[in-house]
Design a protein around this motif. Structure first.
Motif, PDB file in Angstrom:
ATOM      1  N   ASP A 207       2.136   0.451  13.295  1.00 32.31           N
ATOM      2  CA  ASP A 207       1.382  -0.370  12.337  1.00 32.31           C
ATOM      3  C   ASP A 207       0.588  -1.448  13.074  1.00 32.31           C
ATOM      4  N   THR A 208       1.264  -2.110  14.015  1.00 31.44           N
ATOM      5  CA  THR A 208       0.615  -3.177  14.775  1.00 31.44           C
ATOM      6  C   THR A 208      -0.556  -2.646  15.588  1.00 31.44           C
ATOM      7  N   ALA A 209      -0.349  -1.498  16.227  1.00 32.68           N
ATOM      8  CA  ALA A 209      -1.419  -0.895  17.027  1.00 32.68           C
ATOM      9  C   ALA A 209      -2.608  -0.514  16.153  1.00 32.68           C
ATOM     10  N   ALA A 210      -2.332   0.076  14.992  1.00 33.86           N
ATOM     11  CA  ALA A 210      -3.414   0.480  14.095  1.00 33.86           C
ATOM     12  C   ALA A 210      -4.205  -0.729  13.609  1.00 33.86           C
ATOM     13  N   GLY A 211      -3.507  -1.808  13.265  1.00 37.33           N
ATOM     14  CA  GLY A 211      -4.192  -3.013  12.818  1.00 37.33           C
ATOM     15  C   GLY A 211      -5.080  -3.606  13.896  1.00 37.33           C
ATOM     16  N   PRO A 262       6.265  -7.046   7.274  1.00 34.07           N
ATOM     17  CA  PRO A 262       5.448  -6.813   8.466  1.00 34.07           C
ATOM     18  C   PRO A 262       4.223  -5.938   8.206  1.00 34.07           C
ATOM     19  N   LYS A 263       4.320  -5.004   7.251  1.00 33.16           N
ATOM     20  CA  LYS A 263       3.156  -4.178   6.925  1.00 33.16           C
ATOM     21  C   LYS A 263       2.048  -5.025   6.295  1.00 33.16           C
ATOM     22  N   VAL A 264       2.446  -5.890   5.365  1.00 32.26           N
ATOM     23  CA  VAL A 264       1.453  -6.757   4.726  1.00 32.26           C
ATOM     24  C   VAL A 264       0.879  -7.737   5.741  1.00 32.26           C
ATOM     25  N   GLU A 265       1.716  -8.257   6.634  1.00 32.41           N
ATOM     26  CA  GLU A 265       1.222  -9.170   7.669  1.00 32.41           C
ATOM     27  C   GLU A 265       0.215  -8.483   8.579  1.00 32.41           C
ATOM     28  N   THR A 266       0.455  -7.211   8.900  1.00 35.38           N
ATOM     29  CA  THR A 266      -0.512  -6.457   9.702  1.00 35.38           C
ATOM     30  C   THR A 266      -1.834  -6.328   8.964  1.00 35.38           C
ATOM     31  N   VAL A 271      -7.544  -7.996   8.139  1.00 33.27           N
ATOM     32  CA  VAL A 271      -8.582  -8.524   7.244  1.00 33.27           C
ATOM     33  C   VAL A 271      -9.123  -9.852   7.778  1.00 33.27           C
ATOM     34  N   ALA A 272      -8.238 -10.690   8.302  1.00 35.24           N
ATOM     35  CA  ALA A 272      -8.665 -11.975   8.854  1.00 35.24           C
ATOM     36  C   ALA A 272      -9.570 -11.795  10.065  1.00 35.24           C
ATOM     37  N   ARG A 273      -9.417 -10.665  10.748  1.00 32.41           N
ATOM     38  CA  ARG A 273     -10.213 -10.401  11.950  1.00 32.41           C
ATOM     39  C   ARG A 273     -11.426  -9.514  11.679  1.00 32.41           C
ATOM     40  N   ALA A 277     -11.176  -4.272   4.294  1.00 33.50           N
ATOM     41  CA  ALA A 277      -9.982  -4.239   3.449  1.00 33.50           C
ATOM     42  C   ALA A 277      -8.939  -3.346   4.105  1.00 33.50           C
ATOM     43  N   ALA A 278      -7.685  -3.607   3.784  1.00 27.90           N
ATOM     44  CA  ALA A 278      -6.580  -2.786   4.280  1.00 27.90           C
ATOM     45  C   ALA A 278      -5.803  -2.261   3.077  1.00 27.90           C
ATOM     46  N   VAL A 279      -5.297  -1.046   3.199  1.00 30.51           N
ATOM     47  CA  VAL A 279      -4.625  -0.404   2.077  1.00 30.51           C
ATOM     48  C   VAL A 279      -3.264   0.134   2.514  1.00 30.51           C
ATOM     49  N   ILE A 280      -2.247  -0.190   1.741  1.00 28.97           N
ATOM     50  CA  ILE A 280      -0.915   0.394   1.935  1.00 28.97           C
ATOM     51  C   ILE A 280      -0.746   1.462   0.859  1.00 28.97           C
ATOM     52  N   LEU A 281      -0.557   2.715   1.263  1.00 27.85           N
ATOM     53  CA  LEU A 281      -0.496   3.797   0.292  1.00 27.85           C
ATOM     54  C   LEU A 281       0.597   4.798   0.640  1.00 27.85           C
ATOM     55  N   ASP A 282       0.933   5.605  -0.339  1.00 26.04           N
ATOM     56  CA  ASP A 282       2.051   6.535  -0.239  1.00 26.04           C
ATOM     57  C   ASP A 282       1.617   7.834   0.430  1.00 26.04           C
ATOM     58  N   GLY A 283       2.064   8.037   1.667  1.00 24.16           N
ATOM     59  CA  GLY A 283       1.709   9.239   2.389  1.00 24.16           C
ATOM     60  C   GLY A 283       2.381  10.484   1.857  1.00 24.16           C
ATOM     61  N   ARG A 284       3.354  10.332   0.958  1.00 25.86           N
ATOM     62  CA  ARG A 284       4.022  11.485   0.360  1.00 25.86           C
ATOM     63  C   ARG A 284       3.173  12.139  -0.720  1.00 25.86           C
ATOM     64  N   VAL A 285       2.128  11.457  -1.168  1.00 25.93           N
ATOM     65  CA  VAL A 285       1.223  12.012  -2.179  1.00 25.93           C
ATOM     66  C   VAL A 285       0.197  12.906  -1.490  1.00 25.93           C
ATOM     67  N   PRO A 286       0.110  14.184  -1.877  1.00 27.94           N
ATOM     68  CA  PRO A 286      -0.888  15.066  -1.251  1.00 27.94           C
ATOM     69  C   PRO A 286      -2.298  14.495  -1.397  1.00 27.94           C
ATOM     70  N   HIS A 287      -3.062  14.545  -0.323  1.00 25.75           N
ATOM     71  CA  HIS A 287      -4.458  14.074  -0.293  1.00 25.75           C
ATOM     72  C   HIS A 287      -4.568  12.579  -0.614  1.00 25.75           C
ATOM     73  N   ALA A 288      -3.544  11.802  -0.234  1.00 26.28           N
ATOM     74  CA  ALA A 288      -3.542  10.370  -0.552  1.00 26.28           C
ATOM     75  C   ALA A 288      -4.775   9.666   0.008  1.00 26.28           C
ATOM     76  N   VAL A 289      -5.189  10.034   1.207  1.00 27.10           N
ATOM     77  CA  VAL A 289      -6.347   9.372   1.832  1.00 27.10           C
ATOM     78  C   VAL A 289      -7.616   9.634   1.027  1.00 27.10           C
ATOM     79  N   LEU A 290      -7.826  10.879   0.615  1.00 28.70           N
ATOM     80  CA  LEU A 290      -9.024  11.213  -0.172  1.00 28.70           C
ATOM     81  C   LEU A 290      -8.982  10.539  -1.533  1.00 28.70           C
ATOM     82  N   LEU A 291      -7.816  10.517  -2.156  1.00 28.28           N
ATOM     83  CA  LEU A 291      -7.693   9.864  -3.459  1.00 28.28           C
ATOM     84  C   LEU A 291      -8.000   8.370  -3.356  1.00 28.28           C
ATOM     85  N   GLU A 292      -7.564   7.753  -2.270  1.00 34.90           N
ATOM     86  CA  GLU A 292      -7.803   6.321  -2.090  1.00 34.90           C
ATOM     87  C   GLU A 292      -9.273   6.029  -1.850  1.00 34.90           C
ATOM     88  N   LEU A 293      -9.923   6.838  -1.058  1.00 34.86           N
ATOM     89  CA  LEU A 293     -11.293   6.545  -0.648  1.00 34.86           C
ATOM     90  C   LEU A 293     -12.352   7.040  -1.630  1.00 34.86           C
TER      91      LEU A 293
END
Length: 306
Positions: A207-211, A262-266, A271-273, A277-293
């Motif tokens: 998470d830290t690396a991705a942020g 820690p996820k929200v802090e990341t 966002v501060a940098r 926007a940053a999104v916390i989403l459920d990876g167990r949902v099929p096609h979660a990335v496409l649904l979010e975007l």
């Protein structure tokens, strides 16, 4: 033509029209993110499930195909634990946190930069993309130092520094190699392993690396796939969107607690940098990335400045 055949044709036609409508409705969102960098942290159950991993790989290829620039950063805690157990390598705990010695960090690098990274790369390539696996040590992508953590002694109330061994935190991200891939059809897949000033290897929280990578690449979005629906209120309902100020208030009053902090802090740090926007989403949902975007409502909790 029988009545049942005619009904089947009408049913199929309706399904095709629904799919065409979905694609048409997604077009404005595709245009919004075209030529924009998205950093996706891939982990949790989505990475452990073969079916979800295949769907994720296809979705990442689709993002690249419609002009988005995805950068995948992955974790691998369960796989590391399994290999350490298999090799009978004991990992002591320091105030509940795992101490990573030289033998352990070698296994960490082997699993993250080797096995897991190449599995994700292979899945994306099999889905029709062109993925390349990297670690933070490639191209000086992630410079790191020993993670600094402190804890108070419950008896003396004196704060002490915890030594977690080769657990690190990013000090500098050098995104040149990622900039190169952005101008190509290549999708980078990054293992969160960093290099210290003396060439030592550090295991970095994914998470830290991705942020940090999202901030350094001026990403439009940081997407963090988790095993929960997103940030929940005290009644257990999903909070679809919040500002940075609201997120801090929720942490202060206990609405956001435990492992979600820690996820929200990341997300707040990204966002501060400069991340939009940053999104916390459920990876167990099929096609979660496409649904979010690419849908109006999204499926997770979006955190933005303000």
């Amino acid at each position: 033509m029988s009545t049942s055949d005619a009904a089947d044709i009408l049913h199929d036609r309706k399904a095709w029209l629904d799919r065409a409508k979905t694609l048409s409705e997604a077009l404005p969102f595709m245009r919004q993110f075209s030529d924009q960098t998205l950093v996706v942290k891939f982990g949790g159950h989505a990475m452990e499930s073969d079916d979800l991993a295949r769907l994720f790989a296809r979705d990442v290829v689709l993002l690249k195909q419609v002009g988005v620039n995805p950068v995948v950063v992955h974790g691998g805690g369960p796989q590391i634990d399994a290999m350490l157990k298999r090799l009978d390598i004991q990992t002591p705990r320091v105030d509940g946190l795992r101490f990573t010695d030289q033998a352990t960090v070698e296994v960490v690098e082997m699993i993250l930069s080797g096995k897991i990274n190449k599995q994700i790369v292979s899945a994306i390539n099999e889905a029709g993309g062109f993925a390349v696996g990297l670690s933070g040590k490639d191209g000086h992508l992630i410079r790191a130092r020993k993670l600094r953590r402190t804890a108070k002694d419950p008896e003396s109330n004196i704060e002490k520094v915890l030594d977690l061994g080769f657990v690190g935190e990013p000090t500098e991200i050098t995104p040149h190699i990622l900039d190169f891939f952005r101008k190509s059809d290549i999708i980078p897949v990054v293992a969160p392993v960093g290099m210290g000033s003396a060439g030592e290897t550090y295991n970095i929280n994914a998470d830290t690396a991705a942020g940090a990578i999202a901030a350094a690449t001026n990403a439009r979005r940081l997407l963090m796939l988790t095993d929960v629906a997103g940030v929940l209120d005290k009644s257990g309902n999903l909070i679809p969107e919040m500002t940075a100020a609201q997120a801090k208030a929720f942490m202060a009053d206990g609405t956001i607690s435990g492992g979600m902090i820690p996820k929200v802090e990341t997300c707040l740090d990204a966002v501060a940098r400069g991340v939009d926007a940053a999104v916390i989403l459920d990876g167990r949902v099929p096609h979660a990335v496409l649904l979010e975007l690419f849908t109006p409502h999204g499926v997770g909790t979006l955190i933005k400045a303000g």
